[in-house]
Design a protein around this motif. Structure first.
Motif, PDB file in Angstrom:
ATOM      1  N   SER A   2       0.832  -1.199   0.000  1.00 21.26           N
ATOM      2  CA  SER A   2       0.000   0.000   0.000  1.00 21.26           C
ATOM      3  C   SER A   2       0.872   1.257   0.000  1.00 21.26           C
ATOM      4  CB  SER A   2      -0.918  -0.003   1.229  1.00 21.26           C
ATOM      5  OG  SER A   2      -1.821  -1.089   1.166  1.00 21.26           O
ATOM      6  N   TYR A   3       0.300   2.304  -0.588  1.00 22.44           N
ATOM      7  CA  TYR A   3       1.029   3.565  -0.697  1.00 22.44           C
ATOM      8  C   TYR A   3       0.146   4.710  -0.199  1.00 22.44           C
ATOM      9  CZ  TYR A   3       3.535   0.573  -3.994  1.00 22.44           C
ATOM     10  OH  TYR A   3       4.208  -0.473  -4.576  1.00 22.44           O
ATOM     11  N   SER A   4       0.748   5.660   0.442  1.00 19.84           N
ATOM     12  CA  SER A   4      -0.003   6.821   0.917  1.00 19.84           C
ATOM     13  C   SER A   4      -0.300   7.760  -0.252  1.00 19.84           C
ATOM     14  CB  SER A   4       0.804   7.568   1.979  1.00 19.84           C
ATOM     15  OG  SER A   4       1.924   8.214   1.378  1.00 19.84           O
ATOM     16  N   ASP A  23     -10.843  11.083  -6.187  1.00 21.36           N
ATOM     17  CA  ASP A  23     -11.566  10.286  -5.189  1.00 21.36           C
ATOM     18  C   ASP A  23     -12.985  10.821  -5.024  1.00 21.36           C
ATOM     19  OD1 ASP A  23     -12.346   8.634  -3.145  1.00 21.36           O
ATOM     20  OD2 ASP A  23     -10.934   9.429  -1.663  1.00 21.36           O
ATOM     21  N   LYS A  24     -13.097  12.133  -4.885  1.00 18.91           N
ATOM     22  CA  LYS A  24     -14.416  12.757  -4.693  1.00 18.91           C
ATOM     23  C   LYS A  24     -15.319  12.534  -5.901  1.00 18.91           C
ATOM     24  CE  LYS A  24     -16.530  17.167  -3.413  1.00 18.91           C
ATOM     25  NZ  LYS A  24     -16.273  18.610  -3.093  1.00 18.91           N
ATOM     26  N   ALA A  25     -14.713  12.513  -7.090  1.00 23.54           N
ATOM     27  CA  ALA A  25     -15.490  12.315  -8.318  1.00 23.54           C
ATOM     28  C   ALA A  25     -15.819  10.851  -8.566  1.00 23.54           C
ATOM     29  CB  ALA A  25     -14.708  12.872  -9.512  1.00 23.54           C
ATOM     30  N   GLY A  26     -15.281   9.962  -7.735  1.00 18.88           N
ATOM     31  CA  GLY A  26     -15.539   8.536  -7.908  1.00 18.88           C
ATOM     32  C   GLY A  26     -14.725   7.906  -9.005  1.00 18.88           C
ATOM     33  N   LEU A  27     -13.718   8.630  -9.489  1.00 16.56           N
ATOM     34  CA  LEU A  27     -12.910   8.114 -10.576  1.00 16.56           C
ATOM     35  C   LEU A  27     -11.796   7.201 -10.076  1.00 16.56           C
ATOM     36  CD1 LEU A  27     -12.520   8.307 -13.666  1.00 16.56           C
ATOM     37  CD2 LEU A  27     -10.985  10.243 -13.279  1.00 16.56           C
ATOM     38  N   LEU A  28     -11.214   7.556  -8.933  1.00 16.49           N
ATOM     39  CA  LEU A  28     -10.144   6.730  -8.359  1.00 16.49           C
ATOM     40  C   LEU A  28     -10.232   6.798  -6.836  1.00 16.49           C
ATOM     41  CD1 LEU A  28      -7.561   5.030  -8.693  1.00 16.49           C
ATOM     42  CD2 LEU A  28      -6.262   7.180  -8.561  1.00 16.49           C
ATOM     43  N   SER A  29     -10.879   5.823  -6.275  1.00 15.89           N
ATOM     44  CA  SER A  29     -10.986   5.758  -4.815  1.00 15.89           C
ATOM     45  C   SER A  29      -9.971   4.742  -4.297  1.00 15.89           C
ATOM     46  CB  SER A  29     -12.399   5.334  -4.398  1.00 15.89           C
ATOM     47  OG  SER A  29     -13.342   6.308  -4.824  1.00 15.89           O
ATOM     48  N   ASP A  43      -1.446  -1.617  -5.844  1.00 21.11           N
ATOM     49  CA  ASP A  43      -0.911  -1.657  -7.209  1.00 21.11           C
ATOM     50  C   ASP A  43      -2.015  -1.522  -8.264  1.00 21.11           C
ATOM     51  OD1 ASP A  43       1.678  -1.908  -6.313  1.00 21.11           O
ATOM     52  OD2 ASP A  43       1.666  -4.111  -6.369  1.00 21.11           O
ATOM     53  N   ALA A  44      -3.187  -2.114  -7.964  1.00 17.11           N
ATOM     54  CA  ALA A  44      -4.302  -2.001  -8.911  1.00 17.11           C
ATOM     55  C   ALA A  44      -4.749  -0.545  -9.036  1.00 17.11           C
ATOM     56  CB  ALA A  44      -5.465  -2.878  -8.458  1.00 17.11           C
ATOM     57  N   ASP A  45      -4.738   0.188  -7.907  1.00 16.04           N
ATOM     58  CA  ASP A  45      -5.102   1.608  -7.939  1.00 16.04           C
ATOM     59  C   ASP A  45      -4.103   2.402  -8.791  1.00 16.04           C
ATOM     60  OD1 ASP A  45      -7.243   1.149  -6.215  1.00 16.04           O
ATOM     61  OD2 ASP A  45      -5.988   1.462  -4.428  1.00 16.04           O
ATOM     62  N   LEU A  46      -2.823   2.057  -8.642  1.00 17.65           N
ATOM     63  CA  LEU A  46      -1.800   2.751  -9.426  1.00 17.65           C
ATOM     64  C   LEU A  46      -1.974   2.476 -10.922  1.00 17.65           C
ATOM     65  CD1 LEU A  46       1.445   2.276  -7.294  1.00 17.65           C
ATOM     66  CD2 LEU A  46      -0.054   4.270  -7.424  1.00 17.65           C
ATOM     67  N   LEU A  49      -4.783   4.605 -12.047  1.00 17.59           N
ATOM     68  CA  LEU A  49      -4.345   5.999 -12.137  1.00 17.59           C
ATOM     69  C   LEU A  49      -3.551   6.225 -13.417  1.00 17.59           C
ATOM     70  CD1 LEU A  49      -3.962   8.846 -11.012  1.00 17.59           C
ATOM     71  CD2 LEU A  49      -2.012   7.982  -9.680  1.00 17.59           C
ATOM     72  N   GLN A  50      -2.738   5.257 -13.780  1.00 18.10           N
ATOM     73  CA  GLN A  50      -1.956   5.378 -15.016  1.00 18.10           C
ATOM     74  C   GLN A  50      -2.886   5.511 -16.226  1.00 18.10           C
ATOM     75  OE1 GLN A  50       0.490   1.953 -16.093  1.00 18.10           O
ATOM     76  NE2 GLN A  50       2.098   3.323 -16.825  1.00 18.10           N
ATOM     77  N   GLN A  51      -3.957   4.738 -16.234  1.00 15.88           N
ATOM     78  CA  GLN A  51      -4.933   4.837 -17.325  1.00 15.88           C
ATOM     79  C   GLN A  51      -5.612   6.204 -17.333  1.00 15.88           C
ATOM     80  OE1 GLN A  51      -7.085   1.056 -16.259  1.00 15.88           O
ATOM     81  NE2 GLN A  51      -7.008   0.765 -18.481  1.00 15.88           N
ATOM     82  N   ILE A  52      -5.985   6.675 -16.149  1.00 13.29           N
ATOM     83  CA  ILE A  52      -6.646   7.983 -16.040  1.00 13.29           C
ATOM     84  C   ILE A  52      -5.750   9.087 -16.597  1.00 13.29           C
ATOM     85  CG2 ILE A  52      -7.482   9.718 -14.402  1.00 13.29           C
ATOM     86  CD1 ILE A  52      -8.335   7.332 -12.592  1.00 13.29           C
ATOM     87  N   LEU A  53      -4.491   9.049 -16.213  1.00 16.42           N
ATOM     88  CA  LEU A  53      -3.556  10.081 -16.657  1.00 16.42           C
ATOM     89  C   LEU A  53      -3.284   9.970 -18.162  1.00 16.42           C
ATOM     90  CD1 LEU A  53      -1.021  10.123 -13.682  1.00 16.42           C
ATOM     91  CD2 LEU A  53      -2.969  11.644 -14.106  1.00 16.42           C
ATOM     92  N   PHE A  54      -3.317   8.772 -18.671  1.00 19.05           N
ATOM     93  CA  PHE A  54      -3.140   8.566 -20.108  1.00 19.05           C
ATOM     94  C   PHE A  54      -4.283   9.240 -20.883  1.00 19.05           C
ATOM     95  CE2 PHE A  54      -4.366   5.869 -23.777  1.00 19.05           C
ATOM     96  CZ  PHE A  54      -3.285   6.111 -24.598  1.00 19.05           C
TER      97      PHE A  54
END
Length: 266
Positions: A2-4, A23-29, A43-46, A49-54
């Motif tokens: 886990s990562y902070s 997180d608030k938008a429900g896109l990446l909690s 790791d799954a969250d990361l 996040l990589q997809q979101i940033l792409f």
């Protein structure tokens, strides 16, 4: 593992505030929380996040990104292909704008500098809408005639502009008189005035064969900013733009049906 939120922000090159917004938008909690209530990402969250940033880098909205990631039936390839087309169109538009800016720079470098008072003395009530000028440049940028007109305008001296504007004013006075006296737009007098306007363009800017003159006249009718360059608003009459447009078309038909016309500059 886990990562902070701070660690994830550092990994991804985004701000903590951005992660809170996702997180608030429900896109990446975050998948979990610490005993103290802090967000913890795995790791799954990361990977998400990589997809979101792409998608963000490609210009997708958060709503579109969420739809792609959340809907298992969503066809990401179709979204990407559509975005690729949009980006291609935007690149072409920006390239045109860059070329317009480049030509404008050359005009500023080689053109004749005029003070506000001199500009009024030369151009009088004729005003130039900069946004319209840019749109016109983009519209005619692929045209050899458009490029020639820009180059010749840049080369005109102040005295050239004075003569040009006096010539245009005399022609405009005749046009207004013909219109006010009820001369038909398809009559000889109106067509002769249209021909004088065509020759004026050829003399001062670029070769203007009848078909090109038709397109210019269509702009007078379609866009008040274009017509204002020919007849300033204080001198305009209701129906005058349509009158001139019809006269130009009638003259073009007359010349096309007559001897071959090259629109050659004097």
């Amino acid at each position: 593992m886990s990562y902070s939120v701070g660690q994830v922000a550092a990994f991804a090159g985004v701000t903590v505030r951005t992660l809170h917004h996702y997180d608030k938008a429900g896109l990446l909690s975050p998948s979990s929380r610490s005993h103290a209530g802090y967000r913890l990402y795995d790791d799954a969250d990361l990977a998400r996040l990589q997809q979101i940033l792409f998608y963000r880098e490609l210009g997708f909205t958060l709503e579109d990104t969420a739809a792609i990631l959340e809907d298992p039936q969503a066809n990401a390839l179709e979204h990407l292909q559509a975005r690729q087309r949009q980006l291609g169109e935007e690149i072409a538009r920006l390239q045109q704008l860059a070329e317009v800016a480049g030509r404008a720079i050359e005009v500023q470098r080689t053109g004749v500098p005029l003070t506000p008072r001199e500009r009024f003395e030369v151009f009088g009530e004729i005003t130039f809408d900069l946004s319209y000028a840019a749109q016109t440049e983009r519209k005619w940028t692929a045209s050899e005639g458009g490029r020639e007109a820009m180059a010749r305008a840049a080369a005109h001296t102040k005295e050239d502009w004075r003569l040009l504007m006096r010539e245009a004013a005399a022609w405009r006075a005749e046009l207004l008189t013909a219109f006010d006296e009820g001369e038909p737009s398809g009559g000889e007098r109106a067509m002769d005035l249209a021909e004088e306007h065509r020759l004026h363009i050829s003399r001062w800017f670029t070769s203007c064969p009848p078909d090109t003159h038709r397109r210019i006249a269509d702009d007078f009718l379609a866009d008040p900013r274009a017509f204002a360059l020919v007849v300033p608003p204080p001198q305009q009459r209701r129906g005058l733009a349509a009158y001139l447009c019809k006269a130009v078309h009638a003259n073009a038909a007359r010349r096309t049906d007559g001897p071959a016309d090259t629109g050659e500059k004097p």
